[in-house]
Write a protein that holds these residues in place. Structure first.
Motif, PDB file in Angstrom:
ATOM      1  N   LYS A  65      57.963  30.777  50.412  1.00  0.00           N
ATOM      2  CA  LYS A  65      56.408  31.248  50.003  1.00  0.00           C
ATOM      3  C   LYS A  65      56.240  32.767  49.890  1.00  0.00           C
ATOM      4  O   LYS A  65      55.513  33.093  48.606  1.00  0.00           O
ATOM      5  CB  LYS A  65      55.832  30.958  51.527  1.00  0.00           C
ATOM      6  N   LEU A  66      57.150  33.278  50.506  1.00  0.00           N
ATOM      7  CA  LEU A  66      57.018  35.030  49.999  1.00  0.00           C
ATOM      8  C   LEU A  66      57.305  35.230  48.796  1.00  0.00           C
ATOM      9  O   LEU A  66      57.072  35.960  48.140  1.00  0.00           O
ATOM     10  CB  LEU A  66      57.542  35.939  51.343  1.00  0.00           C
ATOM     11  N   ASN A  67      58.502  34.578  48.336  1.00  0.00           N
ATOM     12  CA  ASN A  67      59.171  34.660  47.233  1.00  0.00           C
ATOM     13  C   ASN A  67      58.100  34.251  46.059  1.00  0.00           C
ATOM     14  O   ASN A  67      58.274  34.942  44.904  1.00  0.00           O
ATOM     15  CB  ASN A  67      60.575  33.983  46.978  1.00  0.00           C
ATOM     16  N   ILE A  68      57.481  33.162  46.290  1.00  0.00           N
ATOM     17  CA  ILE A  68      56.600  32.730  45.266  1.00  0.00           C
ATOM     18  C   ILE A  68      55.380  33.692  45.028  1.00  0.00           C
ATOM     19  O   ILE A  68      55.050  33.848  43.895  1.00  0.00           O
ATOM     20  CB  ILE A  68      56.020  31.318  45.733  1.00  0.00           C
ATOM     21  N   VAL A  69      54.925  34.285  45.981  1.00  0.00           N
ATOM     22  CA  VAL A  69      53.827  35.213  45.960  1.00  0.00           C
ATOM     23  C   VAL A  69      54.474  36.493  45.378  1.00  0.00           C
ATOM     24  O   VAL A  69      53.774  36.993  44.240  1.00  0.00           O
ATOM     25  CB  VAL A  69      53.638  35.717  47.205  1.00  0.00           C
ATOM     26  N   HIS A  70      55.511  36.959  45.510  1.00  0.00           N
ATOM     27  CA  HIS A  70      56.191  37.928  44.758  1.00  0.00           C
ATOM     28  C   HIS A  70      56.302  37.812  43.331  1.00  0.00           C
ATOM     29  O   HIS A  70      56.133  38.685  42.278  1.00  0.00           O
ATOM     30  CB  HIS A  70      57.459  38.364  45.336  1.00  0.00           C
ATOM     31  N   VAL A  71      56.602  36.657  42.803  1.00  0.00           N
ATOM     32  CA  VAL A  71      56.924  36.028  41.407  1.00  0.00           C
ATOM     33  C   VAL A  71      55.496  36.128  40.790  1.00  0.00           C
ATOM     34  O   VAL A  71      55.425  36.794  39.840  1.00  0.00           O
ATOM     35  CB  VAL A  71      57.492  34.673  41.443  1.00  0.00           C
ATOM     36  N   LEU A  72      54.517  36.072  41.396  1.00  0.00           N
ATOM     37  CA  LEU A  72      53.167  35.948  40.847  1.00  0.00           C
ATOM     38  C   LEU A  72      52.829  37.487  40.752  1.00  0.00           C
ATOM     39  O   LEU A  72      52.074  37.728  39.746  1.00  0.00           O
ATOM     40  CB  LEU A  72      52.018  35.409  41.737  1.00  0.00           C
ATOM     41  N   ILE A  73      53.122  38.401  41.622  1.00  0.00           N
ATOM     42  CA  ILE A  73      52.901  39.886  41.568  1.00  0.00           C
ATOM     43  C   ILE A  73      53.573  40.308  40.391  1.00  0.00           C
ATOM     44  O   ILE A  73      53.083  40.960  39.694  1.00  0.00           O
ATOM     45  CB  ILE A  73      53.081  40.480  42.912  1.00  0.00           C
ATOM     46  N   TRP A  74      54.804  39.866  40.330  1.00  0.00           N
ATOM     47  CA  TRP A  74      55.671  40.570  39.132  1.00  0.00           C
ATOM     48  C   TRP A  74      55.252  40.037  37.754  1.00  0.00           C
ATOM     49  O   TRP A  74      55.153  40.749  36.892  1.00  0.00           O
ATOM     50  CB  TRP A  74      57.255  39.813  39.415  1.00  0.00           C
ATOM     51  N   VAL A  75      54.901  38.820  37.694  1.00  0.00           N
ATOM     52  CA  VAL A  75      54.199  38.246  36.401  1.00  0.00           C
ATOM     53  C   VAL A  75      52.954  38.900  36.062  1.00  0.00           C
ATOM     54  O   VAL A  75      52.733  39.339  34.819  1.00  0.00           O
ATOM     55  CB  VAL A  75      53.996  36.918  36.494  1.00  0.00           C
ATOM     56  N   LEU A  76      52.344  39.482  36.873  1.00  0.00           N
ATOM     57  CA  LEU A  76      50.982  40.059  36.634  1.00  0.00           C
ATOM     58  C   LEU A  76      51.312  41.396  36.100  1.00  0.00           C
ATOM     59  O   LEU A  76      50.870  42.115  34.912  1.00  0.00           O
ATOM     60  CB  LEU A  76      49.943  40.179  37.796  1.00  0.00           C
ATOM     61  N   THR A  77      52.256  42.226  36.792  1.00  0.00           N
ATOM     62  CA  THR A  77      52.845  43.390  36.355  1.00  0.00           C
ATOM     63  C   THR A  77      53.541  43.653  35.071  1.00  0.00           C
ATOM     64  O   THR A  77      53.281  44.470  34.042  1.00  0.00           O
ATOM     65  CB  THR A  77      53.714  44.038  37.552  1.00  0.00           C
ATOM     66  N   ALA A  78      54.324  42.494  34.901  1.00  0.00           N
ATOM     67  CA  ALA A  78      55.018  42.498  33.718  1.00  0.00           C
ATOM     68  C   ALA A  78      54.090  42.032  32.336  1.00  0.00           C
ATOM     69  O   ALA A  78      54.310  42.635  31.329  1.00  0.00           O
ATOM     70  CB  ALA A  78      56.025  41.201  33.729  1.00  0.00           C
ATOM     71  N   ALA A  79      53.096  41.367  32.727  1.00  0.00           N
ATOM     72  CA  ALA A  79      52.054  41.086  31.609  1.00  0.00           C
ATOM     73  C   ALA A  79      51.157  42.020  31.310  1.00  0.00           C
ATOM     74  O   ALA A  79      51.109  42.471  30.120  1.00  0.00           O
ATOM     75  CB  ALA A  79      51.056  39.951  32.283  1.00  0.00           C
ATOM     76  N   GLN A  80      50.920  43.282  32.231  1.00  0.00           N
ATOM     77  CA  GLN A  80      50.236  44.215  31.979  1.00  0.00           C
ATOM     78  C   GLN A  80      51.251  45.248  30.991  1.00  0.00           C
ATOM     79  O   GLN A  80      50.695  45.988  30.043  1.00  0.00           O
ATOM     80  CB  GLN A  80      49.953  44.953  33.028  1.00  0.00           C
ATOM     81  N   VAL A  81      52.530  45.307  31.297  1.00  0.00           N
ATOM     82  CA  VAL A  81      53.515  46.363  30.560  1.00  0.00           C
ATOM     83  C   VAL A  81      53.636  45.588  29.379  1.00  0.00           C
ATOM     84  O   VAL A  81      53.666  46.312  28.262  1.00  0.00           O
ATOM     85  CB  VAL A  81      54.681  46.267  31.291  1.00  0.00           C
ATOM     86  N   ILE A  82      53.896  44.222  29.069  1.00  0.00           N
ATOM     87  CA  ILE A  82      54.064  43.654  27.674  1.00  0.00           C
ATOM     88  C   ILE A  82      52.739  43.856  26.861  1.00  0.00           C
ATOM     89  O   ILE A  82      52.992  44.239  25.732  1.00  0.00           O
ATOM     90  CB  ILE A  82      54.349  42.133  27.927  1.00  0.00           C
ATOM     91  N   VAL A  83      51.629  43.644  27.497  1.00  0.00           N
ATOM     92  CA  VAL A  83      50.365  43.743  26.650  1.00  0.00           C
ATOM     93  C   VAL A  83      50.040  45.303  26.185  1.00  0.00           C
ATOM     94  O   VAL A  83      49.835  45.593  24.986  1.00  0.00           O
ATOM     95  CB  VAL A  83      49.096  43.583  27.515  1.00  0.00           C
ATOM     96  N   SER A  84      50.530  46.127  27.011  1.00  0.00           N
ATOM     97  CA  SER A  84      50.535  47.696  26.475  1.00  0.00           C
ATOM     98  C   SER A  84      51.530  47.976  25.652  1.00  0.00           C
ATOM     99  O   SER A  84      51.107  48.707  24.786  1.00  0.00           O
ATOM    100  CB  SER A  84      50.498  48.539  27.844  1.00  0.00           C
ATOM    101  N   GLN A  85      52.648  47.506  25.865  1.00  0.00           N
ATOM    102  CA  GLN A  85      53.646  47.814  24.876  1.00  0.00           C
ATOM    103  C   GLN A  85      53.627  47.343  23.476  1.00  0.00           C
ATOM    104  O   GLN A  85      53.798  47.988  22.434  1.00  0.00           O
ATOM    105  CB  GLN A  85      55.025  47.549  25.479  1.00  0.00           C
ATOM    106  N   LEU A  86      53.048  46.264  23.444  1.00  0.00           N
ATOM    107  CA  LEU A  86      52.827  45.566  22.266  1.00  0.00           C
ATOM    108  C   LEU A  86      51.528  45.590  21.493  1.00  0.00           C
ATOM    109  O   LEU A  86      51.211  45.201  20.417  1.00  0.00           O
ATOM    110  CB  LEU A  86      53.045  43.718  22.445  1.00  0.00           C
TER     111      LEU A  86
END
Length: 209
Positions: A65-86
């Protein structure tokens, strides 16, 4: 007269016999059924093994359960980085990432090791997950809280913010992410340590047996 006395004696013996059988039956039911091929002397060992198994299953469920929550946090962080870089959207809509967000992207590594360790009780993978969790998860979050502190202080004192994420203050959003992520990673490491202890104990019991 003799016949009557004999009948009374037989009845008395029947009562004793029935009482004796009842006591034997009660004692047998308390002990419970014995496993085939055993004399019941390994009952405590089997109970201990069952307890370790139940605890291991419960801990694995919490870690997943904790791993799934972390994956969601990671996806949001990665999305911000990708949107900003591109430059997919204006920086006024989604602000540029803070410096701590780039090393935090490596936090997916311990989660992958954790997911891989659970199905086969892989001790090595779980240890790697715990160590890398402190390095790639907790350390960037500590650095991030220090990096954003002056900005948060300025927002608190003057009510001014220059970076936004969909209209919300970026520093407020990212501090909220850090607070949630710290709790997730702390519980991940805590439950992983308890699970590791369970696995070590089960391994030692198998060796003794």
């Amino acid at each position: 007269m003799y016949v009557s006395a004999l009948l009374n004696a037989l009845q008395h013996n029947d009562v004793i016999l029935v009482t004796f059988c009842f006591k034997i039956s009660t004692m047998a039911s308390r002990e419970g059924p014995r496993a085939s091929g055993t004399d019941g002397s390994d009952f405590q060992h089997r109970e201990r093994v069952a307890s370790h198994y139940q605890m291991s299953v419960a801990l694995k469920s919490e870690i997943r359960k904790l791993n799934i929550v972390h994956v969601l946090i990671w996806v949001l962080t990665a999305a911000q980085v990708i949107v900003s870089q591109l430059s997919l959207v204006s920086h006024k809509v989604v602000a540029s990432p803070y410096q701590w967000e780039y090393p935090y992207l490596l936090s997916i590594i311990p989660t992958v090791f954790s997911f891989s360790a659970l199905p086969r009780n892989n001790i090595s993978y779980l240890v790697v997950s715990m160590i890398s969790g402190g390095l790639f998860c907790v350390a960037p979050l500590i650095y991030g809280s220090m990096e954003m502190f002056p900005v948060a202080q300025q927002l608190y004192r003057h009510g001014k913010s220059y970076r936004f994420i969909f209209g919300f203050s970026a520093v407020t959003v990212m501090y909220l992410v850090i607070i949630i992520a710290v709790q997730v990673h702390a519980w991940q490491i805590y439950y992983s340590k308890k699970l590791l202890d369970q696995w070590f104990t089960s391994t030692q019991d198998k060796k003794k047996k």
